[in-house]
Design a protein around this motif. Structure first.
Motif, PDB file in Angstrom:
ATOM      1  N   GLY A   1       0.828  -1.194   0.000  1.00  0.00           N
ATOM      2  CA  GLY A   1       0.000   0.000   0.000  1.00  0.00           C
ATOM      3  C   GLY A   1       0.865   1.246   0.000  1.00  0.00           C
ATOM      4  N   THR A   2       0.270   2.390  -0.291  1.00  0.00           N
ATOM      5  CA  THR A   2       0.979   3.657  -0.325  1.00  0.00           C
ATOM      6  C   THR A   2      -0.031   4.780  -0.149  1.00  0.00           C
ATOM      7  OG1 THR A   2       2.543   5.008  -1.605  1.00  0.00           O
ATOM      8  CG2 THR A   2       0.848   3.844  -2.850  1.00  0.00           C
ATOM      9  N   PHE A   3       0.404   6.008  -0.187  1.00  0.00           N
ATOM     10  CA  PHE A   3      -0.524   7.139  -0.204  1.00  0.00           C
ATOM     11  C   PHE A   3      -1.054   7.327  -1.618  1.00  0.00           C
ATOM     12  CE2 PHE A   3       2.178   8.492   3.392  1.00  0.00           C
ATOM     13  CZ  PHE A   3       1.195   8.787   4.316  1.00  0.00           C
ATOM     14  N   TRP A   4      -2.218   7.936  -1.738  1.00  0.00           N
ATOM     15  CA  TRP A   4      -2.670   8.461  -3.008  1.00  0.00           C
ATOM     16  C   TRP A   4      -1.973   9.803  -3.203  1.00  0.00           C
ATOM     17  CZ3 TRP A   4      -5.430   5.695  -6.362  1.00  0.00           C
ATOM     18  CH2 TRP A   4      -6.129   4.579  -5.880  1.00  0.00           C
ATOM     19  N   GLU A   5      -1.787  10.204  -4.451  1.00  0.00           N
ATOM     20  CA  GLU A   5      -1.181  11.513  -4.693  1.00  0.00           C
ATOM     21  C   GLU A   5      -2.203  12.608  -4.397  1.00  0.00           C
ATOM     22  OE1 GLU A   5       0.659  11.637  -8.554  1.00  0.00           O
ATOM     23  OE2 GLU A   5       2.324  10.421  -7.835  1.00  0.00           O
ATOM     24  N   PRO A   6      -1.767  13.756  -3.946  1.00  0.00           N
ATOM     25  CA  PRO A   6      -0.378  14.099  -3.710  1.00  0.00           C
ATOM     26  C   PRO A   6       0.138  13.477  -2.409  1.00  0.00           C
ATOM     27  CG  PRO A   6      -1.757  15.948  -3.106  1.00  0.00           C
ATOM     28  CD  PRO A   6      -2.665  14.884  -3.674  1.00  0.00           C
ATOM     29  N   ILE A   7       1.347  12.968  -2.473  1.00  0.00           N
ATOM     30  CA  ILE A   7       2.002  12.397  -1.301  1.00  0.00           C
ATOM     31  C   ILE A   7       2.251  13.535  -0.312  1.00  0.00           C
ATOM     32  CG2 ILE A   7       4.126  11.305  -0.476  1.00  0.00           C
ATOM     33  CD1 ILE A   7       4.348  10.054  -3.322  1.00  0.00           C
ATOM     34  N   PRO A   8       1.957  13.331   0.971  1.00  0.00           N
ATOM     35  CA  PRO A   8       2.243  14.383   1.942  1.00  0.00           C
ATOM     36  C   PRO A   8       3.733  14.748   1.927  1.00  0.00           C
ATOM     37  CG  PRO A   8       1.044  12.568   2.961  1.00  0.00           C
ATOM     38  CD  PRO A   8       1.405  12.127   1.584  1.00  0.00           C
ATOM     39  N   GLN A   9       4.028  16.001   2.180  1.00  0.00           N
ATOM     40  CA  GLN A   9       5.420  16.442   2.255  1.00  0.00           C
ATOM     41  C   GLN A   9       6.035  16.116   3.613  1.00  0.00           C
ATOM     42  OE1 GLN A   9       7.162  17.684  -0.488  1.00  0.00           O
ATOM     43  NE2 GLN A   9       5.298  16.797  -1.331  1.00  0.00           N
ATOM     44  N   SER A  10       5.194  15.921   4.602  1.00  0.00           N
ATOM     45  CA  SER A  10       5.601  15.572   5.951  1.00  0.00           C
ATOM     46  C   SER A  10       4.384  14.975   6.646  1.00  0.00           C
ATOM     47  CB  SER A  10       6.114  16.807   6.700  1.00  0.00           C
ATOM     48  OG  SER A  10       6.687  16.421   7.929  1.00  0.00           O
ATOM     49  N   CYS A  11       4.550  14.595   7.881  1.00  0.00           N
ATOM     50  CA  CYS A  11       3.445  14.013   8.633  1.00  0.00           C
ATOM     51  C   CYS A  11       3.126  14.881   9.848  1.00  0.00           C
ATOM     52  CB  CYS A  11       3.794  12.597   9.081  1.00  0.00           C
ATOM     53  SG  CYS A  11       3.863  11.421   7.707  1.00  0.00           S
ATOM     54  N   ALA A  12       1.886  14.790  10.309  1.00  0.00           N
ATOM     55  CA  ALA A  12       1.419  15.606  11.424  1.00  0.00           C
ATOM     56  C   ALA A  12       1.940  15.107  12.763  1.00  0.00           C
ATOM     57  CB  ALA A  12      -0.111  15.628  11.432  1.00  0.00           C
ATOM     58  N   THR A  13       2.299  13.832  12.830  1.00  0.00           N
ATOM     59  CA  THR A  13       2.714  13.262  14.112  1.00  0.00           C
ATOM     60  C   THR A  13       4.166  12.808  14.061  1.00  0.00           C
ATOM     61  OG1 THR A  13       1.841  11.099  13.478  1.00  0.00           O
ATOM     62  CG2 THR A  13       0.376  12.537  14.709  1.00  0.00           C
ATOM     63  N   LYS A  14       4.685  12.525  15.234  1.00  0.00           N
ATOM     64  CA  LYS A  14       6.086  12.133  15.357  1.00  0.00           C
ATOM     65  C   LYS A  14       6.370  10.831  14.602  1.00  0.00           C
ATOM     66  CE  LYS A  14       5.203   9.652  19.571  1.00  0.00           C
ATOM     67  NZ  LYS A  14       5.126   9.600  20.960  1.00  0.00           N
ATOM     68  N   PRO A  15       7.636  10.578  14.276  1.00  0.00           N
ATOM     69  CA  PRO A  15       8.013   9.342  13.572  1.00  0.00           C
ATOM     70  C   PRO A  15       7.658   8.093  14.381  1.00  0.00           C
ATOM     71  CG  PRO A  15       9.827  10.906  13.621  1.00  0.00           C
ATOM     72  CD  PRO A  15       8.774  11.444  14.517  1.00  0.00           C
ATOM     73  N   VAL A  16       7.398   7.020  13.656  1.00  0.00           N
ATOM     74  CA  VAL A  16       6.957   5.766  14.270  1.00  0.00           C
ATOM     75  C   VAL A  16       7.846   4.616  13.815  1.00  0.00           C
ATOM     76  CG1 VAL A  16       4.563   6.563  14.360  1.00  0.00           C
ATOM     77  CG2 VAL A  16       5.341   5.231  12.393  1.00  0.00           C
ATOM     78  N   ASN A  17       7.645   3.454  14.429  1.00  0.00           N
ATOM     79  CA  ASN A  17       8.242   2.218  13.936  1.00  0.00           C
ATOM     80  C   ASN A  17       7.404   1.750  12.753  1.00  0.00           C
ATOM     81  OD1 ASN A  17      10.391   1.687  15.883  1.00  0.00           O
ATOM     82  ND2 ASN A  17       8.729   1.462  17.364  1.00  0.00           N
ATOM     83  N   MET A  18       8.061   1.566  11.609  1.00  0.00           N
ATOM     84  CA  MET A  18       7.354   1.254  10.358  1.00  0.00           C
ATOM     85  C   MET A  18       8.104   0.159   9.612  1.00  0.00           C
ATOM     86  SD  MET A  18       5.025   2.240   7.988  1.00  0.00           S
ATOM     87  CE  MET A  18       4.604   3.937   8.381  1.00  0.00           C
ATOM     88  N   ILE A  19       7.385  -0.880   9.234  1.00  0.00           N
ATOM     89  CA  ILE A  19       7.933  -1.928   8.368  1.00  0.00           C
ATOM     90  C   ILE A  19       7.008  -2.052   7.165  1.00  0.00           C
ATOM     91  CG2 ILE A  19       8.559  -4.354   8.144  1.00  0.00           C
ATOM     92  CD1 ILE A  19       8.957  -4.401  11.197  1.00  0.00           C
ATOM     93  N   HIS A  20       7.496  -1.694   5.997  1.00  0.00           N
ATOM     94  CA  HIS A  20       6.703  -1.749   4.765  1.00  0.00           C
ATOM     95  C   HIS A  20       7.192  -2.929   3.928  1.00  0.00           C
ATOM     96  CE1 HIS A  20       4.371   0.019   1.388  1.00  0.00           C
ATOM     97  NE2 HIS A  20       5.215  -0.711   0.697  1.00  0.00           N
ATOM     98  N   THR A  21       6.254  -3.781   3.495  1.00  0.00           N
ATOM     99  CA  THR A  21       6.575  -4.932   2.650  1.00  0.00           C
ATOM    100  C   THR A  21       5.837  -4.771   1.322  1.00  0.00           C
ATOM    101  OG1 THR A  21       6.700  -6.287   4.649  1.00  0.00           O
ATOM    102  CG2 THR A  21       6.596  -7.450   2.547  1.00  0.00           C
ATOM    103  N   HIS A  22       6.527  -5.089   0.219  1.00  0.00           N
ATOM    104  CA  HIS A  22       5.934  -4.867  -1.106  1.00  0.00           C
ATOM    105  C   HIS A  22       6.540  -5.842  -2.122  1.00  0.00           C
ATOM    106  CE1 HIS A  22       3.426  -1.483  -2.724  1.00  0.00           C
ATOM    107  NE2 HIS A  22       3.663  -2.156  -3.834  1.00  0.00           N
ATOM    108  N   GLY A  23       5.749  -6.231  -3.090  1.00  0.00           N
ATOM    109  CA  GLY A  23       6.229  -7.088  -4.173  1.00  0.00           C
ATOM    110  C   GLY A  23       6.867  -6.264  -5.280  1.00  0.00           C
ATOM    111  N   LYS A  24       8.006  -6.711  -5.753  1.00  0.00           N
ATOM    112  CA  LYS A  24       8.704  -6.002  -6.832  1.00  0.00           C
ATOM    113  C   LYS A  24       7.909  -5.994  -8.130  1.00  0.00           C
ATOM    114  CE  LYS A  24      13.445  -7.082  -5.455  1.00  0.00           C
ATOM    115  NZ  LYS A  24      14.674  -7.747  -5.925  1.00  0.00           N
ATOM    116  N   THR A  25       7.100  -7.023  -8.349  1.00  0.00           N
ATOM    117  CA  THR A  25       6.347  -7.128  -9.604  1.00  0.00           C
ATOM    118  C   THR A  25       4.850  -6.873  -9.394  1.00  0.00           C
ATOM    119  OG1 THR A  25       6.124  -9.520  -9.353  1.00  0.00           O
ATOM    120  CG2 THR A  25       8.041  -8.726 -10.600  1.00  0.00           C
ATOM    121  N   ASP A  26       4.518  -6.149  -8.352  1.00  0.00           N
ATOM    122  CA  ASP A  26       3.131  -5.816  -8.035  1.00  0.00           C
ATOM    123  C   ASP A  26       2.561  -4.925  -9.142  1.00  0.00           C
ATOM    124  OD1 ASP A  26       0.728  -4.805  -6.960  1.00  0.00           O
ATOM    125  OD2 ASP A  26       1.545  -4.776  -4.923  1.00  0.00           O
TER     126      ASP A  26
END
Length: 176
Positions: free
Chosen positions: A82-107
């Protein structure tokens, strides 16, 4: 018995109404999650400081929005394909978090580079990760492999983790 609970939220309209999405529905999803956590606390003896949000595809898009706008709601975030829809935010409203993003190369459903859908576009995953790395001050990249996963791990001064793991398949998620 295991000391955990699995909660599977369902969007009200068949798909998450998120900023920029082609649904054009008013986004109320963040408030839905606010109410969900309150309801869970009222009904179950859960530790709300130890929650994790994960979702696949549109659910992964929901998780990105939660991480950016409700970063203090969960201890960790794990969007999958998954991802954001455009326009992608330039920053986030809240502090940084622990994030693990998994994605298929041929998705091809949610390609790493995004894709147009009607009059909008899915955001580029590398651009989203770059934005989030800047937002959180993540650095000190470490690359590693784990089975068919190729991963990059970054940390920030607060000890938060930003990790991306790519697998060779398409729009799927598997335990192995």
């Amino acid at each position: 018995d295991l000391g955990l609970a699995l909660v599977a939220p369902k969007s009200a309209h068949g798909d998450w109404a998120l900023p920029g999405s082609p649904s054009k529905k008013e986004p109320v999803e963040l408030e839905y999650f606010d109410a969900l956590i309150v309801d869970l606390q009222a009904r179950f003896p859960i530790d709300v400081t130890n929650l994790m949000a994960s979702g696949f595809s549109a659910g992964g898009m929901m998780v990105w929005n939660l991480a950016c706008d409700r970063g203090d709601m969960f201890a960790a975030y794990a969007p999958i394909s998954g991802t954001f829809w455009e326009p992608i935010p330039q920053s986030c409203a809240t502090k940084p978090v622990n994030m693990i993003h998994t994605h298929g190369k041929t998705d091809r459903t949610v390609p790493l580079t995004g894709r147009p859908i009607r009059d909008t576009k899915q955001g580029s995953v590398p651009e989203v990760l770059d934005m989030y790395a800047r937002h959180g001050g993540y650095q000190n990249a470490r690359d590693y492999g784990d089975g068919d996963l190729e991963c990059r791990e970054l940390t920030n001064d607060a000890g938060k983790l930003l990790e991306i793991c790519l697998h060779p398949r398409g729009h799927d998620m598997r335990a192995s």
